[in-house]
Design an enzyme around this catalytic site. Structure first.
Site, PDB file in Angstrom:
ATOM      1  N   ARG A  31      57.197  18.635  61.471  1.00  0.00           N
ATOM      2  CA  ARG A  31      58.030  17.482  61.094  1.00  0.00           C
ATOM      3  C   ARG A  31      59.523  17.789  61.238  1.00  0.00           C
ATOM      4  O   ARG A  31      60.297  16.948  61.695  1.00  0.00           O
ATOM      5  CB  ARG A  31      57.707  17.066  59.661  1.00  0.00           C
ATOM      6  CG  ARG A  31      56.319  16.460  59.561  1.00  0.00           C
ATOM      7  CD  ARG A  31      56.104  15.916  58.185  1.00  0.00           C
ATOM      8  NE  ARG A  31      54.787  15.317  58.041  1.00  0.00           N
ATOM      9  CZ  ARG A  31      54.384  14.729  56.936  1.00  0.00           C
ATOM     10  NH1 ARG A  31      55.167  14.662  55.881  1.00  0.00           N
ATOM     11  NH2 ARG A  31      53.191  14.201  56.861  1.00  0.00           N
ATOM     12  N   ASP A  80      60.769   2.834  47.330  1.00  0.00           N
ATOM     13  CA  ASP A  80      60.339   4.095  47.943  1.00  0.00           C
ATOM     14  C   ASP A  80      61.593   4.944  48.155  1.00  0.00           C
ATOM     15  O   ASP A  80      62.706   4.415  48.234  1.00  0.00           O
ATOM     16  CB  ASP A  80      59.628   3.842  49.285  1.00  0.00           C
ATOM     17  CG  ASP A  80      58.698   4.983  49.662  1.00  0.00           C
ATOM     18  OD1 ASP A  80      57.470   4.845  49.512  1.00  0.00           O
ATOM     19  OD2 ASP A  80      59.198   6.049  50.100  1.00  0.00           O
TER      20      ASP A  80
HETATM   21  C1  LIG Z   1      50.990   8.174  50.419  1.00  0.00           C
HETATM   22  S1  LIG Z   1      52.253   6.979  50.184  1.00  0.00           S
HETATM   23  C2  LIG Z   1      51.462   5.855  49.056  1.00  0.00           C
HETATM   24  C3  LIG Z   1      51.716   4.407  49.414  1.00  0.00           C
HETATM   25  C4  LIG Z   1      51.000   3.385  48.525  1.00  0.00           C
HETATM   26  N1  LIG Z   1      51.414   3.493  47.155  1.00  0.00           N
HETATM   27  C5  LIG Z   1      49.493   3.509  48.637  1.00  0.00           C
HETATM   28  O1  LIG Z   1      48.850   4.060  47.743  1.00  0.00           O
HETATM   29  O2  LIG Z   1      48.931   3.075  49.662  1.00  0.00           O
HETATM   30  C6  LIG Z   1      53.388   7.866  49.087  1.00  0.00           C
HETATM   31  C7  LIG Z   1      54.791   7.285  49.086  1.00  0.00           C
HETATM   32  O3  LIG Z   1      55.545   7.894  48.025  1.00  0.00           O
HETATM   33  C8  LIG Z   1      56.874   8.042  48.461  1.00  0.00           C
HETATM   34  N2  LIG Z   1      57.576   9.070  47.658  1.00  0.00           N
HETATM   35  C9  LIG Z   1      57.436  10.419  47.718  1.00  0.00           C
HETATM   36  N3  LIG Z   1      58.272  11.020  46.867  1.00  0.00           N
HETATM   37  C10 LIG Z   1      58.983  10.033  46.254  1.00  0.00           C
HETATM   38  C11 LIG Z   1      60.012  10.028  45.264  1.00  0.00           C
HETATM   39  N4  LIG Z   1      60.499  11.162  44.742  1.00  0.00           N
HETATM   40  N5  LIG Z   1      60.501   8.825  44.866  1.00  0.00           N
HETATM   41  C12 LIG Z   1      60.004   7.676  45.415  1.00  0.00           C
HETATM   42  N6  LIG Z   1      59.048   7.622  46.337  1.00  0.00           N
HETATM   43  C13 LIG Z   1      58.530   8.788  46.753  1.00  0.00           C
HETATM   44  C14 LIG Z   1      56.733   8.435  49.924  1.00  0.00           C
HETATM   45  O4  LIG Z   1      57.916   8.180  50.671  1.00  0.00           O
HETATM   46  C15 LIG Z   1      55.546   7.596  50.372  1.00  0.00           C
HETATM   47  O5  LIG Z   1      55.937   6.412  51.023  1.00  0.00           O
END
Ligand SMILES: C[S@@+](CC[C@H](N)C(=O)[O-])C[C@H]1O[C@@H](n2cnc3c(N)ncnc32)[C@H](O)[C@@H]1O
Length: 278
Positions: free
Chosen positions: A40, A148
């Site tokens: 990445r 996000d």
């Molecule tokens: C695997 S996705 C889950 C998306 C959705 N909630 C679902 O379950 O389908 C995890 C998301 O969490 C976000 N994320 C990770 N760390 C974060 C943080 N510290 N604050 C806010 N969002 C975060 C990532 O950018 C990502 O888009």
């Protein structure tokens, strides 16, 4: 070090990036993820025309805000889909919405937060469920906050344009009602209905920093996000979630997440569905 790598990436450098990622996102990168992180971050090095991970590390560590945003965007995992973990949407439709319509009949206000919304499939699924379940929704003040940390996914989410394979598996009725298929140059893409978009505010928010959110929320979705955080961080986060939920508020978490030994502010209602304790 792998012989096939384009750039040198030592274990020491990987460890330094693990710490940097933790500091900025609270995401715990396990030792097994070295290859993933290499892949990445290599995308960023190439883009910037850099040849050394030390130089890239220094750029981030010295606080280059533009690149910090890109760095955060490439280290997050954004996997999601429409109606992912569909039992949450069944619960919303069959149990929670009827209850909220009664409980909030005085204010006619509904507040929902999709925290870690990725490319938007989650908040749009919530919006479709609300629109289909509340016949007089236009008389209600309904707002879905979708946040996000990753600015790239938020841009996709608010555009509401998806490749059409993302809606495979949805019923014909759902597709007909909520998606418009692109023609000509837009062939192969679908656009979500503007009525859904009008219910949602997309905002960038790092869950581990200040929350400029109003609340109280009736429903909170934070699914498949905390799995990337360590237990102490999860404890802090769920205490804050309890603080912004209304007295009768409910929360859905991801399929491999639990509040067991993490928070006593919530009571388990069903599969990964919690209610705030009175
Ligand atoms: C695997 S996705 C889950 C998306 C959705 N909630 C679902 O379950 O389908 C995890 C998301 O969490 C976000 N994320 C990770 N760390 C974060 C943080 N510290 N604050 C806010 N969002 C975060 C990532 O950018 C990502 O888009």
């Amino acid at each position: 070090m792998s012989q096939t790598r384009e750039y040198e990436f030592t274990t020491k450098q990987f460890k330094a990036f693990q710490t940097l990622i933790m500091e900025h996102t609270s995401i715990v990168i396990s030792d097994e993820k070295e290859e993933l992180i290499y892949g990445r971050l290599t995308r960023r090095l190439r883009k910037l025309g850099m040849t050394s991970f030390d130089d890239y590390y220094n750029l981030i560590a010295n606080g280059d805000s533009e690149e910090l945003e890109q760095f955060i965007n490439v280290v997050t995992t954004n996997l999601t889909s429409f109606y992912r973990e569909s039992h949450h949407f069944d619960h919303l439709k069959n149990e929670l919405i009827p209850k909220l319509l009664e409980q909030n009949a005085g204010t006619k206000k509904l507040r929902i937060w999709s925290a870690g919304c990725s490319t938007g499939e989650e908040p749009y699924s919530i919006a479709m469920t609300l629109m289909e379940s509340i016949s007089d929704i236009h008389t209600w003040d309904v707002k879905i906050l979708a946040t996000d940390i990753d600015s790239d996914v938020l841009a996709k989410a608010s555009a509401g344009i998806y490749r059409d394979d993302r809606i495979e598996g949805l019923s014909d009725e759902t597709i007909k009602q909520w998606f418009k298929r692109g023609k000509g140059k837009q062939e192969g893409f679908v656009r979500v209905a503007p009525e859904l978009q009008s219910l949602i505010s997309f905002k960038q928010l790092n869950l581990l920093k200040e929350w400029p959110v109003k609340g109280p929320f009736d429903v909170l979705f934070c699914r498949n996000v905390v799995i990337y955080f360590d237990k102490p961080t999860q404890k802090i986060l769920f205490e804050k979630f309890a603080g912004v939920l209304s007295a009768h508020g409910q929360m859905c978490i991801g399929h491999s997440e639990t509040l067991f030994k993490i928070s006593e502010d919530f009571e388990l209602l069903g599969q990964t569905i919690y209610k705030k304790c009175a």
